[in-house]
Design an enzyme around this catalytic site. Structure first.
Site, PDB file in Angstrom:
ATOM      1  N   ALA A  69       0.844  -1.203   0.000  1.00 32.96           N
ATOM      2  CA  ALA A  69       0.000   0.000   0.000  1.00 32.96           C
ATOM      3  C   ALA A  69       0.873   1.245   0.000  1.00 32.96           C
ATOM      4  CB  ALA A  69      -0.917   0.003   1.212  1.00 32.96           C
ATOM      5  N   ASP A  70       0.334   2.324  -0.547  1.00 30.57           N
ATOM      6  CA  ASP A  70       1.003   3.613  -0.505  1.00 30.57           C
ATOM      7  C   ASP A  70      -0.064   4.702  -0.459  1.00 30.57           C
ATOM      8  OD1 ASP A  70       3.835   4.832  -0.810  1.00 30.57           O
ATOM      9  OD2 ASP A  70       2.526   6.089  -2.051  1.00 30.57           O
ATOM     10  N   THR A  71       0.195   5.733   0.343  1.00 34.30           N
ATOM     11  CA  THR A  71      -0.765   6.814   0.537  1.00 34.30           C
ATOM     12  C   THR A  71      -0.122   8.151   0.216  1.00 34.30           C
ATOM     13  OG1 THR A  71      -1.849   5.572   2.308  1.00 34.30           O
ATOM     14  CG2 THR A  71      -2.295   7.931   2.236  1.00 34.30           C
TER      15      THR A  71
END
Length: 189
Positions: A69-71
């Site tokens: 995941a990456d935000t």
């Protein structure tokens, strides 16, 4: 099936525990850089995929599902990364003050056979107007330094309105992850 979270984020770890009681953590170590011409949504998809692929390629991940995941936080379509220093955090928070911005989280799930699903979630966040004094105290407390956009929504006192997934703003959209992981948890894959 064993699930591996390709992230060292304590926030992602706590969120994933809400869906999956037991999983392993093997953080991706690669750089979090993407083509600057990509949209924020495409950027998080690329970075989440890279993280998941890096960990899925490890011997320790054989026969496991890997979740990356990456935000990012985006204001007026421009990505605000993690602050370089306190002055950068102050600048970011001042820019977000009293305005609406977007938070995007990309999620990539790679199954043991190599099947890959990459999706992204988007949440709108409207900040209260923040005084320079409040911002200064918040930055001095150190919380902004390892967070996209220089804030943690869970710290409170920032958001006047959130439209979309709260957990997306924290760093892992639980609704999207539930959709991706349910077939695994029910033994359907």
């Amino acid at each position: 099936m064993q699930i591996i979270l390709a992230s060292a984020s304590p926030r992602r770890r706590e969120l994933l525990k809400e869906l999956v009681p037991e999983f392993r953590i093997i953080p991706a170590k690669g750089e979090e850089r993407a083509d600057p011409s990509l949209s924020p949504e495409e950027t998080v998809k690329v970075l989440a995929r890279r993280k998941a692929e890096e960990v899925a390629a490890l011997v320790a991940a054989r026969n496991c599902a890997v979740l990356g995941a990456d935000t990012v936080v985006a204001l007026d379509g421009k990505i605000l990364g993690k602050p370089k220093d306190a002055a950068d955090a102050f600048r970011m928070l001042s820019a977000l003050s009293g305005r609406t911005h977007e938070v995007f989280t990309g999620v990539c799930l790679i199954l043991p056979g190599g099947e890959k699903t990459v999706r992204a979630d988007r949440t709108e966040v409207e900040f209260y107007p923040l005084s320079e004094e409040w911002i200064g105290e918040y930055v001095a407390g150190g919380s902004p330094m390892d967070k996209a956009g220089a804030y943690g929504i869970q710290d409170g006192g920032l958001a006047k309105r959130i439209t979309g997934s709260y957990s997306n703003v924290v760093g892992l959209p639980l609704e999207l992850c539930r959709e991706l992981l349910t077939p695994l948890l029910l033994g359907g894959r």
